[in-house]
Design an enzyme around this catalytic site. Structure first.
Site, mmCIF file in Angstrom:
data_model
loop_
_atom_site.group_PDB
_atom_site.id
_atom_site.type_symbol
_atom_site.label_atom_id
_atom_site.label_comp_id
_atom_site.label_asym_id
_atom_site.label_seq_id
_atom_site.Cartn_x
_atom_site.Cartn_y
_atom_site.Cartn_z
ATOM 1 N N GLY A 57 0.787 -1.215 0.000
ATOM 2 C CA GLY A 57 0.000 0.000 0.000
ATOM 3 C C GLY A 57 0.824 1.273 0.000
ATOM 4 N N SER A 85 -7.233 -9.034 -2.527
ATOM 5 C CA SER A 85 -7.557 -8.034 -1.502
ATOM 6 C C SER A 85 -6.566 -6.880 -1.479
ATOM 7 C CB SER A 85 -7.609 -8.698 -0.120
ATOM 8 O OG SER A 85 -6.335 -9.216 0.230
ATOM 9 N N LYS A 102 5.095 -9.691 -5.861
ATOM 10 C CA LYS A 102 4.890 -8.241 -5.830
ATOM 11 C C LYS A 102 6.085 -7.478 -6.387
ATOM 12 C CE LYS A 102 1.512 -7.626 -2.141
ATOM 13 N NZ LYS A 102 1.223 -7.011 -0.832
ATOM 14 N N ASN A 147 4.979 -4.338 9.693
ATOM 15 C CA ASN A 147 5.237 -4.995 10.972
ATOM 16 C C ASN A 147 6.507 -4.429 11.597
ATOM 17 O OD1 ASN A 147 7.625 -7.140 10.551
ATOM 18 N ND2 ASN A 147 6.379 -7.040 8.685
ATOM 19 N N CYS A 203 -4.030 -4.837 9.607
ATOM 20 C CA CYS A 203 -4.871 -4.378 8.505
ATOM 21 C C CYS A 203 -5.984 -5.378 8.232
ATOM 22 C CB CYS A 203 -3.995 -4.189 7.262
ATOM 23 S SG CYS A 203 -4.877 -3.730 5.776
#
Length: 254
Positions: A57, A85, A102, A147, A203
């Site tokens: 994000g 998601s 990613k 984290n 989250c």
């Protein structure tokens, strides 16, 4: 405050070998006419080596704007894969890319946006054991992970290596961004060693408003560009907070 290079010399010492091509001159035209940026600032961006830890994000908008701005070498560290998601807030990834790594997905986006940027992938978790080796080749680090264990490992390695660290965090409707610099207050002064991920909401459990990550991630990119070019006053020893529900920014020192 311009970045100091890995050898201790200013990153501007590399500018002679980072002249802009005619295509780059057209691409960065709005920077080149911008007072305070100009050719010298754009060459500093081209000479810079920047690592973004986390392509989620916060990392997504940071990667997008750093690639668009013309950072010469952009490292992307993420061991996770794209899930459905993620797409509500991680705008550099796509539905077609669900299941892909990613880091690779982020590279595809960045290269399509700006092929002038060299992308380096680190497709492993950043831990206390390997953080120094992952960060070592970069002038500046951005941490958008979610984290404290990873954030602490990145911060410790950045401090040991003398690298500035742009740090962002978000939760539900609120976010914050700050800069940890070698000559400024450290990570532990904002996040004490006693702090634990068990004390923080996840989250997955509490949710996150999608555009909030864009606001904070873009501010992270802004701080990085300021550090690289020497423009303005970075958020060293200051935390900028954003309350999306009240549409209010605030600031406190630490």
């Amino acid at each position: 405050m311009a970045l100091k290079g890995r050898t201790g010399a200013s990153s501007l010492c590399r500018l002679a070998s980072d002249r802009l091509s005619s295509a780059e001159t057209r691409r960065y035209a709005r920077h080149l006419v911008l007072k305070g940026m100009g050719g010298r600032g754009q060459q500093a961006l081209k000479a810079a080596r920047v690592l973004v830890v986390g392509a989620g994000g916060l990392g997504s908008p940071a990667i997008a704007y750093l690639a668009g701005a013309g950072v010469g070498t952009l490292g992307i560290a993420d061991h996770d894969s794209v899930s459905l998601s993620n797409l509500q807030r991680q705008m550099i990834h796509t539905t077609a890319g669900v299941g892909a790594g990613k880091a690779k997905s982020a590279r595809s986006f960045a290269q399509a946006l700006n092929p002038e940027v060299q992308i380096v992938l680190h497709e492993q978790a950043v831990t206390a054991a390997n953080a120094a080796s992952v960060l070592g080749d970069y002038d500046l680090v951005l941490d958008g992970t979610d984290n404290l264990a990873t954030r602490r490992a990145v911060a410790d390695a950045a401090a040991t290596l003398g690298r500035p660290l742009v740090s962002g965090a978000v939760s539900m409707f609120d976010g914050q961004v700050t800069v940890f610099a070698p000559d400024g207050p450290g990570f532990a002064e904002l996040y004490p060693d006693s702090a634990s991920d068990d004390d923080l909401p996840s989250c997955e459990a509490t949710g996150i408003l999608g555009p909030l990550t864009g606001v904070i991630g873009t501010l992270m990119a802004m701080e990085a560009i300021k550090l690289i070019t020497g423009i303005g006053e970075p958020l060293i020893g200051r935390v900028l907070t954003y309350d999306s529900q009240g549409a209010r920014f605030a600031e406190f020192s630490f």
